[in-house]
Enzyme design. Structure first.
Site, mmCIF file in Angstrom:
data_model
loop_
_atom_site.group_PDB
_atom_site.id
_atom_site.type_symbol
_atom_site.label_atom_id
_atom_site.label_comp_id
_atom_site.label_asym_id
_atom_site.label_seq_id
_atom_site.Cartn_x
_atom_site.Cartn_y
_atom_site.Cartn_z
ATOM 1 N N ARG A 191 -7.809 4.311 -13.212
ATOM 2 C CA ARG A 191 -8.062 5.309 -12.168
ATOM 3 C C ARG A 191 -7.469 6.667 -12.576
ATOM 4 N NH1 ARG A 191 -6.570 1.916 -6.616
ATOM 5 N NH2 ARG A 191 -7.846 0.081 -7.081
ATOM 6 N N ASP A 195 0.863 -1.187 0.000
ATOM 7 C CA ASP A 195 0.000 0.000 0.000
ATOM 8 C C ASP A 195 0.896 1.233 0.000
ATOM 9 O OD1 ASP A 195 -2.248 1.572 0.024
ATOM 10 O OD2 ASP A 195 -2.615 1.376 2.177
ATOM 11 N N ASP A 246 0.840 1.536 -4.506
ATOM 12 C CA ASP A 246 0.014 1.349 -5.674
ATOM 13 C C ASP A 246 -0.578 2.681 -6.183
ATOM 14 O OD1 ASP A 246 -3.139 0.044 -4.311
ATOM 15 O OD2 ASP A 246 -1.793 1.460 -3.393
ATOM 16 N N ASP A 263 -4.572 8.772 -3.454
ATOM 17 C CA ASP A 263 -5.806 8.142 -2.982
ATOM 18 C C ASP A 263 -6.532 9.099 -2.049
ATOM 19 O OD1 ASP A 263 -5.290 5.874 -4.399
ATOM 20 O OD2 ASP A 263 -4.970 4.557 -2.677
#
Length: 676
Positions: A254, A179, A203, A207
C-alpha cells in the site's frame, strides 16, 4: 511656536498633502522656522515612482519557501480549496486533553502541537472536526500511540508537520485484530496531509476511505510499516487525490494502494528499501485497483518489487519515472486522465526526486502558522487578534495586495508576529490612515503601532496621509509607525508621512528597545525619524521632503536616547536624498521629551550619501537644549552635502570600530537580524 509631546514645532502656513502610493497629490507651503511668510504650493508627485525597489528576484519565494507553502495544491485546492482552521484562533497544545478538546470543537482553530503527546489508552482516537489545522511546532511535534480520526462529513482539515508514530504492537505485523491507524478519514472532503512523518503504525499509516474527495497528500515520510497508505473501501468511484513528493522507505505494501478512485495523480514520489521484497504478491509499490484511473509522473523507484501495477479493470498511465534495480510488474494500460485538466503543478525531474524528497519531506523546522488577510481574516487587526497572548512561536500574517485604510495595533501581549505583504512590490500592499496627533497624541496618531517584542514586517508600505494643510491644528505630527517593542525588524518596507513619520521608542526612558531597518524607504520633513530606541537604518533611502522654504525645510532625526545607552540612531550604508534647496535641511536635533535631562540624543551617520540640501552646520538646538551637548557624529559621509567643519563632529576610526551594526543591535542576548 507650538508644542506637543515635548517637541517644539514650527508655525505652519499653507501646508501640503502627503503624496502616497495610493495616488495622493502633494501641495506644500510652509515658512521657515520663526518666519511667517507663505511659500508656493508644490506640483503633484507620485511617491511610488520615486521609491527605490528591491529587485523582483529578491522578493520571490525561494525554492525552499515554495515547497513549504501553507496553501495546498492539487485536488485539495479545488472546489473552494482547503484552508483548515485559519479563520479561527491559534492555540498551542502540549497534552492529550487540550488536543482532543480543540480538535473536536465546532469552531475553527489552528492547533499547534508542541512537543510529544502520548495518547492513552494505547491506540485511541483523537477526533478531528471540520475547519481545523493541526500543525507541529518546529520539527518536534508528535502524536504517539494514537490516531487522528476524521468522521464522515468532516471537511476542510489540514494536518501538517507532525510525527505520528508507534501504535504498532510488538509481533503483530499484519494487525488483523486492531485498527490503529495514524490518520483515518471516512467520507470526508477537502483534506491536506502535508510534511508529516509516519512510523511504526498498526495498521494503516494513512487510510483515505469511503468516498473521500478533494484530498492532497504531499511531502510526507512513510517509514517502517506493513500496510502503509490505502485508499478505497467503497464500490463507488468518487475520490480525487493528489499524492506527490512523498518518501516510502522500509514499507511493505500500500505505497499506496488505490481502489476505485475517480482520479489518482501520483508524481515525484520516492520509493526505496522495501521491507520483505521476497513476498511475491504483497510487497509492492503503487497499485491501481478496481476502476481507478491513475497517472504516475516523474517518480523514482529504487530497489522496489512491483513498482507499479494495475488491475485489468483499472487504468494506469506512467511517464517520466526512473526505475533502478526494480523487479516484477510494471503495468501500463488505458488513458486515465490529464491532471492539467484539473490544476496546474510543477513537475520536478525524476533524477532530482531522491535529493528533493530527502530534504523536504517530513516535519520541517521552518513550517509555521500563516494567517491570510483578507482570506482567513477580514482585516489585519482581526488576524493580529487571532494570535494567542504570550505567543511563543512565529505566526505569519500574510497581507494580500491592496490598500487597507485602518489602524493596526500589535499589543505587547502578542510577540513573535511576522507581518508580510504578498505583492510583487512593497507599494502593492499599503496600510494607511490619516489621524493627526491632536486627536490622540503621537501614540494615537500612529497608523501602525508595535508594542510587542520580536515582530518583523516586510514587503509593506506604512503611511499616514493626514493633510496638514486642510485644517488649522496646534500640531501636525501624524505617525505612520510607532514601535516600543524590542527586536523589531523592517525589511523592504516604506514609511510615508510628513512630520514624525517614524517613531522608534521604548516602554520607558531607561528601557532599551532595538529596531533594525534595512532595504527600506523613509520620507518626511520635520523630525521624521525620532525616539529613544536603538535604531539601525541600513541599505535604505531616506527622503527629506521640501516644505518650500529657501532656508529651513526641517530635520531628519530627533533622537531622545537615554544617557545610559551608548547607542541611539545609526544610519549606515544608505542614501539621504532631497528635492529641497541647497543648505536647507538639518540632519537632526536633540529631543528631550518634557524637558527630560537624561534623554541625550545619540546619532551616527556613517558611510552614507548626503544631498546638497543638507546644511553646512547640520545639527541644531531644540527646546533650549544645545546640540553640542548631544552625541552627534558623522563618519565617512560623502556626496554634495558632506563636509568636515567645526560644526560637524566626525567620529574617529577607533571610535567607529565600536559603532557598527552589531554593536548597536546585539545587546546582551546576541540578537543579529543583520546576519540573515
Amino acid at each position: 511656536m507650538t508644542h506637543l509631546h515635548g517637541k517644539r514645532l514650527p508655525s505652519l502656513g499653507p501646508g501640503r498633502v502627503l503624496a502616497t502610493v495610493v495616488g495622493l497629490v502633494a501641495a506644500l507651503a510652509l515658512g521657515a522656522i520663526g518666519e511667517a511668510r507663505a511659500v508656493p504650493a508644490f506640483q503633484p508627485r507620485t511617491v511610488a515612482a520615486e521609491q527605490p525597489r528591491t529587485p523582483a528576484a529578491e522578493q520571490r519565494p525561494t525554492v525552499a519557501a515554495d515547497r513549504l507553502t501553507d496553501r495546498p495544491h492539487g485536488f485539495a485546492s479545488l472546489d473552494g480549496g482547503t484552508t483548515g482552521g485559519a479563520a479561527g484562533k491559534v492555540v498551542t497544545v502540549t497534552d492529550q486533553a487540550a488536543l482532543a478538546t480543540y480538535a473536536a470543537a465546532e469552531e475553527p482553530y489552528v492547533i499547534r502541537v508542541a512537543g510529544s503527546i502520548a495518547v492513552e489508552p494505547f491506540g485511541s482516537d483523537i477526533v478531528v472536526a471540520s475547519d481545523k489545522t493541526i500543525i507541529g511546532v518546529g520539527d518536534t511535534g508528535e502524536i504517539v500511540h494514537g490516531e487522528l480520526h476524521l468522521n464522515p462529513g468532516t471537511h476542510n482539515v489540514i494536518i501538517r508537520n507532525l510525527t505520528i508514530r508507534d501504535s504498532a504492537i510488538a509481533g503483530n505485523w499484519d494487525c488483523k485484530d486492531t485498527d490503529f491507524d495514524g490518520i483515518q478519514m471516512d467520507t470526508v472532503h477537502h483534506v491536506w496531509v502535508d510534511h508529516n512523518r509516519f512510523s511504526n503504525i498498526c495498521d494503516g499509516q494513512l487510510d483515505v476511505r469511503k468516498d473521500s474527495e478533494y484530498v492532497t497528500v504531499s511531502y510526507n515520510r512513510f517509514e517502517n510499516n506493513n500496510k502503509t497508505f490505502g485508499l478505497g473501501w467503497t464500490t463507488n468511484v468518487k475520490t480525487q487525490i493528489t499524492i506527490d513528493h512523498n518518501w516510502f522507505a522500509h514499507t511493505k505494501q500500500r505505497n499506496p494502494s488505490v481502489d476505485n478512485a475517480a482520479y489518482a495523480h501520483l508524481y515525484n514520489n520516492y520509493l526505496t528499501a522495501q521491507v520483505d521484497p521476497g513476498d511475491p504478491v504483497w510487497t509492492y509499490g503503487n497499485w491501481s485497483r478496481g476502476r481507478t484511473k491513475m497517472v504516475i509522473e516523474n517518480s523514482y523507484y529504487q530497489d522496489v518489487q512491483h513498482p507499479y501495477q494495475a488491475d485489468a479493470t483499472a487504468e494506469l498511465v506512467q511517464r517520466g519515472s526512473i526505475l533502478k534495480n526494480t523487479t516484477g510488474r510494471h503495468d501500463e494500460w488505458g488513458t486515465a486522465f490529464d491532471p492539467r485538466d484539473f490544476y496546474a503543478y510543477r513537475l520536478d525531474p525524476a533524477a532530482a526526486v531522491p535529493a528533493l524528497v530527502r530534504r523536504f519531506s517530513g516535519p520541517q523546522q521552518r513550517i509555521g502558522v500563516t494567517l491570510h488577510v483578507p482570506g482567513d481574516h477580514p482585516t489585519v487587526q482581526a488576524a493580529v487578534d487571532a494570535v494567542p497572548d504570550q505567543n511563543s512561536e512565529p505566526v505569519t500574517i500574510a497581507v494580500a495586495p491592496g490598500t487597507y485604510r485602518a489602524k493596526v495595533l500589535i499589543p505587547a501581549t502578542k510577540p513573535n508576529i511576522v507581518l508580510e505583504g504578498t505583492g510583487h512590490d512593497r507599494s502593492d500592499t499599503v496600510i494607511v490612515h490619516d489621524t493627526p496627533a491632536e486627536y490622540g497624541g503621537s501614540t494615537g496618531s500612529a497608523t501602525v503601532r508595535i508594542a510587542a517584542n520580536d515582530v518583523t514586517a516586510r514587503h509593506l508600505t506604512f503611511s499616514n496621509d493626514f493633510d496638514e494643510a486642510a485644517v488649522e491644528l496646534k500640531g501636525e505630527q501624524a505617525l505612520a509607525m510607532k514601535t516600543t517593542g524590542d527586536r523589531i525588524v523592517f525589511e523592504d518596507t516604506a514609511f510615508l508621512g510628513n512630520q514624525d513619520t517614524l517613531m522608534t521608542d521604548s516602554p520607558k526612558l531607561d528601557v532599551i528597545s532595538r529596531v533594525y531597518i534595512r532595504d527600506s524607504y523613509i520620507e518626511g520633513d520635520v523630525d521624521f525619524v525620532y525616539g529613544r530606541a536603538t535604531t539601525v537604518v541600513e541599505r535604505s533611502v531616506i527622503r527629506a521632503l521640501s516644505r518650500g522654504s529657501a532656508t529651513n525645510n526641517g530635520y531628519i532625526t530627533a533622537a531622545s536616547t537615554w544617557t545610559g545607552n551608548p547607542y541611539g540612531f545609526l544610519i549606515t550604508r544608505s542614501r539621504i536624498v532631497s528635492d529641497a534647496p541647497a543648505g536647507s535641511f538639518h540632519l537632526g536635533r536633540p529631543w528631550h521629551p518634557g524637558g527630560e535631562p537624561e534623554a541625550v540624543a545619540q546619532v551616527l551617520i556613517r558611510d552614507t550619501a548626503l544631498p546638497a540640501a543638507i546644511k553646512s552646520s547640520p545639527w541644531t538646538d531644540m527646546g533650549g537644549f544645545s546640540w553640542q551637548d548631544a552625541r552627534f557624529a558623522e563618519y565617512r559621509t560623502y556626496g554634495p552635502g558632506a563636509a568636515v567643519t567645526a560644526d560637524r563632529p566626525q567620529m574617529s576610526p577607533s571610535e567607529a570600530a565600536s559603532h557598527t551594526v552589531a554593536d548597536y543591535l546585539e545587546g546582551t542576548d546576541g540578537w543579529a537580524p543583520y546576519a540573515r
